[in-house]
Design a protein around this motif. Structure first.
Motif, PDB file in Angstrom:
ATOM      1  N   ALA A   1      11.310  -5.183   1.191  1.00  0.00           N
ATOM      2  CA  ALA A   1      10.002  -4.688   0.786  1.00  0.00           C
ATOM      3  C   ALA A   1       9.781  -3.329   1.439  1.00  0.00           C
ATOM      4  O   ALA A   1      10.029  -3.163   2.640  1.00  0.00           O
ATOM      5  CB  ALA A   1       8.904  -5.657   1.212  1.00  0.00           C
ATOM      6  N   PHE A   2       9.348  -2.362   0.649  1.00  0.00           N
ATOM      7  CA  PHE A   2       9.062  -1.007   1.129  1.00  0.00           C
ATOM      8  C   PHE A   2       7.560  -0.787   1.024  1.00  0.00           C
ATOM      9  O   PHE A   2       6.958  -1.061  -0.023  1.00  0.00           O
ATOM     10  CB  PHE A   2       9.781   0.036   0.277  1.00  0.00           C
TER      11      PHE A   2
ATOM     12  N   LEU B   1       5.696   5.145   6.537  1.00  0.00           N
ATOM     13  CA  LEU B   1       6.674   4.373   5.772  1.00  0.00           C
ATOM     14  C   LEU B   1       7.199   3.210   6.608  1.00  0.00           C
ATOM     15  O   LEU B   1       7.600   3.392   7.759  1.00  0.00           O
ATOM     16  CB  LEU B   1       7.829   5.279   5.346  1.00  0.00           C
ATOM     17  N   GLU B   2       7.179   2.002   6.014  1.00  0.00           N
ATOM     18  CA  GLU B   2       7.659   0.811   6.696  1.00  0.00           C
ATOM     19  C   GLU B   2       8.514  -0.020   5.744  1.00  0.00           C
ATOM     20  O   GLU B   2       8.414   0.125   4.516  1.00  0.00           O
ATOM     21  CB  GLU B   2       6.478  -0.035   7.196  1.00  0.00           C
TER      22      GLU B   2
ATOM     23  N   ILE C   1       7.873 -12.291   2.365  1.00  0.00           N
ATOM     24  CA  ILE C   1       7.929 -10.955   2.962  1.00  0.00           C
ATOM     25  C   ILE C   1       7.734 -11.092   4.469  1.00  0.00           C
ATOM     26  O   ILE C   1       6.751 -11.668   4.929  1.00  0.00           O
ATOM     27  CB  ILE C   1       6.838 -10.048   2.362  1.00  0.00           C
ATOM     28  N   GLY C   2       8.677 -10.535   5.225  1.00  0.00           N
ATOM     29  CA  GLY C   2       8.610 -10.631   6.672  1.00  0.00           C
ATOM     30  C   GLY C   2       7.720  -9.583   7.296  1.00  0.00           C
ATOM     31  O   GLY C   2       6.881  -8.960   6.633  1.00  0.00           O
ATOM     32  N   THR C   3       7.906  -9.354   8.580  1.00  0.00           N
ATOM     33  CA  THR C   3       7.098  -8.393   9.324  1.00  0.00           C
ATOM     34  C   THR C   3       7.576  -6.970   9.047  1.00  0.00           C
ATOM     35  O   THR C   3       8.779  -6.689   9.111  1.00  0.00           O
ATOM     36  CB  THR C   3       7.187  -8.673  10.838  1.00  0.00           C
ATOM     37  N   PHE C   4       6.637  -6.091   8.755  1.00  0.00           N
ATOM     38  CA  PHE C   4       6.997  -4.704   8.482  1.00  0.00           C
ATOM     39  C   PHE C   4       7.296  -3.970   9.784  1.00  0.00           C
ATOM     40  O   PHE C   4       6.680  -4.221  10.826  1.00  0.00           O
ATOM     41  CB  PHE C   4       5.870  -4.000   7.716  1.00  0.00           C
ATOM     42  N   ARG C   5       8.253  -3.057   9.695  1.00  0.00           N
ATOM     43  CA  ARG C   5       8.644  -2.241  10.838  1.00  0.00           C
ATOM     44  C   ARG C   5       8.780  -0.799  10.386  1.00  0.00           C
ATOM     45  O   ARG C   5       9.033  -0.529   9.207  1.00  0.00           O
ATOM     46  CB  ARG C   5       9.959  -2.737  11.437  1.00  0.00           C
ATOM     47  N   SER C   6       8.643   0.110  11.316  1.00  0.00           N
ATOM     48  CA  SER C   6       8.743   1.526  10.994  1.00  0.00           C
ATOM     49  C   SER C   6      10.099   1.845  10.400  1.00  0.00           C
ATOM     50  O   SER C   6      11.125   1.304  10.816  1.00  0.00           O
ATOM     51  CB  SER C   6       8.528   2.365  12.253  1.00  0.00           C
ATOM     52  N   VAL C   7      10.111   2.749   9.450  1.00  0.00           N
ATOM     53  CA  VAL C   7      11.377   3.121   8.831  1.00  0.00           C
ATOM     54  C   VAL C   7      12.302   3.789   9.826  1.00  0.00           C
ATOM     55  O   VAL C   7      13.517   3.816   9.646  1.00  0.00           O
ATOM     56  CB  VAL C   7      11.138   4.044   7.623  1.00  0.00           C
ATOM     57  N   ALA C   8      11.750   4.310  10.911  1.00  0.00           N
ATOM     58  CA  ALA C   8      12.589   4.931  11.932  1.00  0.00           C
ATOM     59  C   ALA C   8      13.523   3.911  12.566  1.00  0.00           C
ATOM     60  O   ALA C   8      14.552   4.273  13.137  1.00  0.00           O
ATOM     61  CB  ALA C   8      11.723   5.582  13.005  1.00  0.00           C
TER      62      ALA C   8
END
Length: 343
Positions: free
Chosen positions: A180-181, A188-189, A198-205
């Motif tokens: 998932a974006f 952006l995550e 859908i799991g936990t979002f994290r930084s795209v970094a």
């Protein structure tokens, strides 16, 4: 309206429908969806799952976002295009995801589209972007965007079978889990989609970005009608190195370029068509948050102010600003210079 509230509402609206979609898409081996494909009046395909997914999402959005205008790919004519058996299937799927009360109001939920003067703020929904991929063993995505004053401020693209971290040699194939974006006002995550959730979002970094390679990777459409295959060979001049196409359906392509897994996303269609906002607004939020340049195949910016279409856009080019103009020099010639048309 707080973009963070919109983003949370989007995720909460989409998360319950992913398990139902996965039950119907045929899995990673057979590639044969469990639902029949029908053709709408505009010639595009539709299934009971497309219609049910949008109905459930609209139902959940209305609970939190009330009367914000909504424009979506499916409407009451999509429901009418289905057989009586498939219409019953829509109601069963909606009932399983949102309750019998929602199932009895499918037509109402599909019929409440934004109309009249162009709204300043609206939500765009593509319930299953890449229906051909959904029914044919390829990729697809559930896509939502909140557009305000002509800018996609929140975008969610959920690709249940796209493992964005996979090796490029296998990324075109379906995976048992997906990605998932999410873009929220320039942030952006990503999150993993495992067991339909859908799991936990994290930084795209924190994601693994593509290493510089001797071969440029260009995301493009799997369907031959959506991209002139000659364009991939011609792009080698723009990149100054060989180009390899990564062919997938749905707006997961926007996610791959936004997270650095590919170098660009290019689509130069073969025949003229109006580009709907739901086909681009969610993905444009992602690439905007990633600081990439985006426009149509002539280099013109996308106009999201007048749904349901994106102005007179033809095709797509997304790339880092350093390579955008060189790519557009190639795609513009293909669109305008040799008489080829857009699919």
């Amino acid at each position: 309206m707080d973009p963070r509230v919109v983003a949370r509402t989007f995720v909460e609206a989409v998360d319950p429908v992913i398990p139902l979609i996965l039950q119907e898409d045929g899995g990673i081996w057979t590639g044969e969806a469990h639902v029949a494909r029908h053709v709408k009046g505009d010639g595009s395909p539709v299934t009971a799952v497309d219609v049910a997914t949008q109905a459930v999402i609209v139902h959940r959005l209305r609970q939190r976002l009330e009367n914000i205008p909504i424009v979506g790919e499916e409407n009451d004519s999509s429901l009418a295009a289905l057989s009586p058996r498939e219409r019953d299937r829509v109601r069963a799927l909606v009932g399983a995801a949102a309750g019998e009360g929602a199932a009895s109001r499918v037509g109402e939920m599909l019929g409440r589209q934004a109309d009249g003067p162009s709204p300043r703020s609206y939500v765009a929904i593509d319930p299953i972007d890449g229906t051909k991929g959904f029914v044919g063993g390829g990729h697809y995505a559930v896509c939502l965007a909140w557009v305000h004053d002509g800018r996609a401020r929140v975008g969610l693209v959920v690709a249940p079978r796209l493992d964005a971290g996979a090796n490029v040699d296998v990324i075109e194939g379906r995976a048992p889990h997906g990605t998932a974006f999410l873009a929220v006002d320039g942030r952006l995550e990503v999150a993993d989609v495992v067991d339909g959730r859908i799991g936990t979002f994290r930084s795209v970094a924190e994601t693994r970005r593509a290493e510089p390679t001797e071969v440029a990777l260009v995301a493009t459409s799997r369907a031959s009608g959506h991209t002139d295959p000659r364009i991939v060979e011609e792009l080698a001049r723009a990149f100054g190195r060989p180009v390899r196409a990564v062919r997938i359906d749905g707006q997961g392509k926007y996610g791959l370029v936004a997270t650095g897994r590919v170098d660009a996303y290019v689509r130069v269609p073969r025949t003229p068509r109006q580009e709907p906002v739901w086909d681009h607004a969610p993905g444009l939020a992602l690439v905007d948050a990633a600081g990439l340049a985006a426009g149509d195949a002539r280099g013109r910016p996308f106009d999201l102010r007048r749904p349901p279409y994106v102005g007179d856009a033809r095709g797509v080019v997304v790339a880092p600003p350093s390579s955008f103009d060189a790519i557009v020099a190639v795609t513009r010639r293909r669109v305008e210079g040799d008489g080829s048309q857009d699919p």
